[in-house]
Design a protein around this motif. Sequence first.
Motif, PDB file in Angstrom:
ATOM      1  N   GLU A 133      11.543   4.790  -3.871  1.00  0.00           N
ATOM      2  CA  GLU A 133      11.829   4.807  -5.303  1.00  0.00           C
ATOM      3  C   GLU A 133      11.277   3.537  -5.974  1.00  0.00           C
ATOM      4  OE1 GLU A 133      12.665   7.098  -8.232  1.00  0.00           O
ATOM      5  OE2 GLU A 133      12.967   7.706  -6.144  1.00  0.00           O
ATOM      6  N   GLN A 134      11.501   2.401  -5.274  1.00  0.00           N
ATOM      7  CA  GLN A 134      11.052   1.116  -5.839  1.00  0.00           C
ATOM      8  C   GLN A 134       9.532   1.067  -5.915  1.00  0.00           C
ATOM      9  OE1 GLN A 134      13.283  -1.241  -3.082  1.00  0.00           O
ATOM     10  NE2 GLN A 134      14.280  -2.365  -4.744  1.00  0.00           N
ATOM     11  N   VAL A 135       8.883   1.576  -4.865  1.00  0.00           N
ATOM     12  CA  VAL A 135       7.419   1.594  -4.855  1.00  0.00           C
ATOM     13  C   VAL A 135       6.900   2.397  -6.047  1.00  0.00           C
ATOM     14  CG1 VAL A 135       5.375   2.385  -3.609  1.00  0.00           C
ATOM     15  CG2 VAL A 135       7.234   1.274  -2.374  1.00  0.00           C
ATOM     16  N   TRP A 180      -1.598  -2.343 -16.785  1.00  0.00           N
ATOM     17  CA  TRP A 180      -3.056  -2.263 -16.792  1.00  0.00           C
ATOM     18  C   TRP A 180      -3.552  -1.562 -18.063  1.00  0.00           C
ATOM     19  CZ3 TRP A 180      -6.431   1.970 -16.650  1.00  0.00           C
ATOM     20  CH2 TRP A 180      -7.769   1.616 -16.477  1.00  0.00           C
ATOM     21  N   ALA A 181      -2.873  -0.494 -18.451  1.00  0.00           N
ATOM     22  CA  ALA A 181      -3.275   0.241 -19.644  1.00  0.00           C
ATOM     23  C   ALA A 181      -3.111  -0.622 -20.888  1.00  0.00           C
ATOM     24  CB  ALA A 181      -2.451   1.520 -19.772  1.00  0.00           C
ATOM     25  N   ILE A 182      -2.027  -1.401 -20.928  1.00  0.00           N
ATOM     26  CA  ILE A 182      -1.813  -2.271 -22.091  1.00  0.00           C
ATOM     27  C   ILE A 182      -2.902  -3.333 -22.161  1.00  0.00           C
ATOM     28  CG2 ILE A 182      -0.284  -4.042 -23.055  1.00  0.00           C
ATOM     29  CD1 ILE A 182       2.062  -2.378 -21.992  1.00  0.00           C
ATOM     30  N   LYS A 194       4.548   0.959  -9.022  1.00  0.00           N
ATOM     31  CA  LYS A 194       3.254   1.560  -9.360  1.00  0.00           C
ATOM     32  C   LYS A 194       3.215   1.955 -10.826  1.00  0.00           C
ATOM     33  CE  LYS A 194       1.499   3.437  -5.023  1.00  0.00           C
ATOM     34  NZ  LYS A 194       1.482   4.655  -4.205  1.00  0.00           N
ATOM     35  N   ASN A 195       4.327   2.537 -11.237  1.00  0.00           N
ATOM     36  CA  ASN A 195       4.451   2.983 -12.618  1.00  0.00           C
ATOM     37  C   ASN A 195       4.234   1.825 -13.589  1.00  0.00           C
ATOM     38  OD1 ASN A 195       4.807   5.020 -14.350  1.00  0.00           O
ATOM     39  ND2 ASN A 195       7.022   5.199 -14.127  1.00  0.00           N
TER      40      ASN A 195
END
Lengths: 285, 342
Positions: free
Chosen positions: A4-6, A17-19, A10-11
């Motif tokens: 879940e943490q991974v 990165w998108a920002i 990643k999320n």
Amino acid sequence: MNNEQVKTLKNNAFKIWAIIATSIGLIMLAVLLIKIGMDGLHRLSFDFFTALPSRRPEQAGILTALVGTLWVMVTTAVFAIPIGIGAGIYLEEYARKGWWSSFLEINISNLAGVPSIIYGLLGLEIFVRTLHLGQSILSGSLTLSLLILPIVIVSTREAIKTVPSTMREASYALGASKWQTIWMQMLPAASGGIMTGIILALSRAIGETAPLIVVGALMYVPFVPKSVFDSFTVLPIQIYNWVSRPQAGFIINAAAAIIVLMLITILMNGAAVILRNRWQNRVKW
Amino acid sequence: MKKTILAFGIVALLSSCGNNQNQQSNERSQEKMEIKLDGSSTVYPVSEAVAEDYKATNQSVNITVGLSGTGGGFKKFERGETDISNASRPITPLEDSTCLAAGINYIELPIAYDGIAIVVNKDNNWLTKITVNELNKLWEPGAQNKIKKWNQVNPAWPDEEVHLFGTGTASGTFDYFTEAINGKSKSIRGDYTAAANPNVLVEGIHGDKNALGFFGLAYFEANKDKLKLIPVDDEKKEDGDGPVIASQETVKNGTYQPLSRPIFIYVSKKSADKPEVKAFVDYYLENAGKLATEVGYIALPDEVYTMVKKRFTDGVTGSAFAGIDPVGVKLDELLKVEQTAK
């Protein structure tokens, strides 16, 4: 770390990165605007818009370049829009799918990637020399029309593709002819996308220097063009000349002229966005 | 929808009456006299200044100046599309023969000098002069990937990297510099920072202690506080003993060698026979010295202007420069030989 943490990590990483990707473009634009604004804003005055070119930077103005740019943009639009949309409709609605239409398709896409100076050479040979149109606004805008046609054609086709085929079928079911279907259903529904393509195309054309210099746009033109057959100069050429002059005053002039050119682009884009939204709202399905 | 139909209509209208209106505009331009100049962007500021002042007293003539570059300008000149071609180098033998073949006779008129400045960063404390030989060692094609440090050229200079800056390959300054320093036009090492816009070079050298670059003297004069000008020694006694610093005087009196060069206008003989072109060129030669100085170039000596005016009045066609090595040429001697030979 559990699964879940991974996932969360990643999320978040992807979001950051998108920002960053978005802000790089925006920051560069902001830096450019601030720099140009600081250099040139104080130079913008009524005189700057009404004065002729001059060797004295503080007396020089952009009148002829500004009027030249407006002439070229309007005539380019007059040529490129109807031809581009017409070609797009033909390829999408009338042309039979086969080797011929895919051949055309590949070529048009390739044309969009040809360096603009090549269009300049083509325009010089065809319009200036063969058709004897001279080094005129007409030659310049016909050349720019060729340059932006691929963009208009491709975006027209893409826009028509996005219209649901149920629309077309409904239209035929009600007894409409092909012409009526295209003109009254497909085009209005696709107008948003077509408009976006035209804006992008014209925004490209307004910044072009190289093909116009080849076609014979001049630098020192001390009179305002009165018809499409007159000699002309445009803002990007004026800016290009000013930034490479030694005197610091010309650099300031160039910054001021860049502000004007950007304002024109913003105005054009703004007007087109408004038009597009109004058009889009009328189409309901 | 109506708008689109209207747009179609305008296109149809334009295309149908295109030829007709073109003729009309030709006729109109004959009423309103037109003088067309095109060519070098180096000569452009001088022609712009002359056209600007001439227009103040002669409203009836429309003068336009283009920026096609020396070579591009001659291409148009050869086709009879322009009256006057601006050139930052003499016409080449090939261009000359193309003109002749097309029936374009021309009058070649030097109008000013341009100096090429050798500049370094303000903080450079080791370079006080440079010889042509040292410049050649730095810039020759063979130096590529080999000469990377100052002390490789002169042991007295520091063991630091040297960063070279020069004008782009399309400029007349580049052609002349390579000819004067490397003995062959366009022959140069490839690993240096080239920029078509000299202002970019100014910024580059300003920000780099180990930089050395060349560009037109006008760009140094406009950025005196940012850069350091280096005197050049051609090691020939007759061109001034020892290193000579580029300035209005040293370029004008011919001691700043080999990095000063004449710039030209080429007037089509056919156009020169028209009274409005003749009047304009007379005005050009009368004011070239003053206006060239104002835009950053160097006036020719007065006696050379007298000879150049005589050349125009006499209608001497052909080039005194085509085919000869332009480096170190003395305008007065060249024109004197030609005019006494007549």
